[in-house]
Design a protein around this motif. Structure first.
Motif, PDB file in Angstrom:
ATOM      1  N   LYS A  88     -65.462  11.632  72.912  1.00 10.65           N
ATOM      2  CA  LYS A  88     -66.399  10.842  72.532  1.00 10.65           C
ATOM      3  C   LYS A  88     -66.086  10.421  70.997  1.00 10.65           C
ATOM      4  N   GLY A  89     -65.939   9.031  70.558  1.00 14.74           N
ATOM      5  CA  GLY A  89     -65.645   8.821  69.620  1.00 14.74           C
ATOM      6  C   GLY A  89     -64.085   8.867  68.783  1.00 14.74           C
ATOM      7  N   ARG A  90     -63.227   9.518  69.894  1.00 13.73           N
ATOM      8  CA  ARG A  90     -61.872   9.593  69.542  1.00 13.73           C
ATOM      9  C   ARG A  90     -61.085   8.489  70.162  1.00 13.73           C
ATOM     10  N   ARG A  91     -59.771   8.633  69.806  1.00  8.62           N
ATOM     11  CA  ARG A  91     -58.854   7.530  70.421  1.00  8.62           C
ATOM     12  C   ARG A  91     -58.065   7.851  71.481  1.00  8.62           C
ATOM     13  N   LEU A  92     -58.062   6.786  72.566  1.00  6.67           N
ATOM     14  CA  LEU A  92     -57.514   6.818  73.865  1.00  6.67           C
ATOM     15  C   LEU A  92     -56.413   5.987  73.763  1.00  6.67           C
ATOM     16  N   GLY A  93     -55.134   6.805  74.486  1.00  6.06           N
ATOM     17  CA  GLY A  93     -53.981   5.947  74.376  1.00  6.06           C
ATOM     18  C   GLY A  93     -53.613   5.926  76.008  1.00  6.06           C
ATOM     19  N   LEU A  94     -53.335   4.614  76.549  1.00  5.43           N
ATOM     20  CA  LEU A  94     -53.116   4.386  77.686  1.00  5.43           C
ATOM     21  C   LEU A  94     -51.430   3.364  78.024  1.00  5.43           C
ATOM     22  N   VAL A 115     -53.255   8.605  68.778  1.00  7.80           N
ATOM     23  CA  VAL A 115     -54.425   8.854  69.414  1.00  7.80           C
ATOM     24  C   VAL A 115     -54.796  10.503  69.691  1.00  7.80           C
ATOM     25  N   ASP A 116     -55.938  10.426  70.264  1.00  8.52           N
ATOM     26  CA  ASP A 116     -56.578  12.004  70.555  1.00  8.52           C
ATOM     27  C   ASP A 116     -56.186  12.462  71.926  1.00  8.52           C
ATOM     28  N   VAL A 117     -56.296  11.379  72.705  1.00  7.45           N
ATOM     29  CA  VAL A 117     -56.257  11.601  74.101  1.00  7.45           C
ATOM     30  C   VAL A 117     -55.177  10.509  74.849  1.00  7.45           C
ATOM     31  N   ALA A 118     -54.589  10.983  75.777  1.00  5.15           N
ATOM     32  CA  ALA A 118     -53.371  10.159  76.174  1.00  5.15           C
ATOM     33  C   ALA A 118     -53.810  10.155  77.851  1.00  5.15           C
ATOM     34  N   ALA A 119     -53.447   8.943  78.612  1.00  8.89           N
ATOM     35  CA  ALA A 119     -53.742   9.378  79.964  1.00  8.89           C
ATOM     36  C   ALA A 119     -52.434   8.428  80.729  1.00  8.89           C
ATOM     37  N   VAL A 120     -51.604   9.336  81.604  1.00  2.73           N
ATOM     38  CA  VAL A 120     -50.481   8.689  82.284  1.00  2.73           C
ATOM     39  C   VAL A 120     -50.624   9.231  83.668  1.00  2.73           C
TER      40      VAL A 120
END
Length: 271
Positions: free
Chosen positions: A127-133, A180-185
């Motif tokens: 929460k409050g972090r940066r998400l990479g998609l 980013v702090d989290v990335a989803a692939v």
């Protein structure tokens, strides 16, 4: 009258008696890649040739990496047969009545990846972090956002920023350099990347969905649809079929499917 008879005669000369109507096969690769368009088309030409040979009718191939373009074409019911990712199949079912008939075996899911230095253990911690998609319309993005919504996390408010990249490797590179702090692939891509990058790990995965599928236009007769379905299922049993499957990288062939497999995706993806 003479002009009419002349025109009819010319048509008979151009179109042989009993000539089969051409099929338009659309393919969307699902994930944008940096491969040359010619190389991508070459990968699926054996599929079009195989269908043409077995069905004894010409098959024209149209391959795209652009999900929006494929969806626009499907809305116009442009393709007789379409092979594409599950979210596009679900949209084609809902929007234009396409019917899934066969698919790749197995299922697909997305994975959320972080670096150890972030101290993020789960999505709540992010929460409050940066998400990479990846691309906004990609399967990975759709799966990741669905996972968040069904976990009662509103993506736009849970994260300080949602940062999209066109390619999956670029999305993970953004994680590696701290953009980013989290990335989803997709999970398979994530597993391979994590194995090659010490200090990276998967924290959560999305729901599983059926693999890529072949769908036929709702205007196609049931007899033609079932013939195409059987030709696809029989591919491992023919020389031409095995060559085609090898070129596509799916030696196990295809399995039967139906609307029942893809209907739940309409709700999952909020279509």
């Amino acid at each position: 009258m003479m002009k009419f008879l002349t025109a009819m005669l010319l048509m008979l000369l151009v179109i042989p008696a009993g000539a089969a109507e051409r099929l338009l096969l659309g393919v969307n690769t699902g994930v944008p890649a940096q491969d040359d368009q010619r190389d991508i088309s070459d990968k699926y030409k054996p599929l079009a040739n195989y269908l043409g040979t077995m069905l004894k009718r010409p098959v024209k191939l149209e391959v795209s990496q652009n999900l929006s373009a494929s969806e626009r074409r499907l809305k116009k019911d442009a393709f007789d047969v379409f092979l594409g990712p599950p979210q596009v199949i679900a949209q084609a079912m809902k929007g234009s009545g396409y019917v899934p008939i066969a698919r790749y075996p197995g299922k697909l899911k997305a994975a959320f990846v972080v670096m150890d230095t972030s101290n993020i253990k789960n999505l709540s911690d992010a929460k409050g972090r940066r998400l990479g998609l990846p691309d906004k319309e990609s399967l990975a993005s759709n799966l990741a956002l669905a996972k968040l919504r069904f976990s009662r996390m509103t993506p736009e408010t849970h994260f300080a920023e949602i940062f999209h990249q066109r390619f999956q490797d670029a999305t993970l590179n953004a994680l590696l350099i701290g953009r980013v702090d989290v990335a989803a692939v997709t999970a398979g891509f994530a597993k391979k990347w994590v194995g090659e990058h010490p200090g990276a790990r998967v924290i959560e995965e999305s729901y599983e969905v059926p693999h890529f599928a072949f769908a036929v236009s709702e205007d196609m007769s049931e007899a033609d649809a079932m013939q195409i379905r059987q030709v696809l299922l029989d591919a491992p049993n023919t020389v031409e079929g095995r060559a085609m499957l090898g070129k596509m990288g799916h030696k196990d062939g295809f399995i039967p499917t139906s609307k029942d497999d893809y209907s739940p995706l309409i709700r999952l993806f909020g279509l």
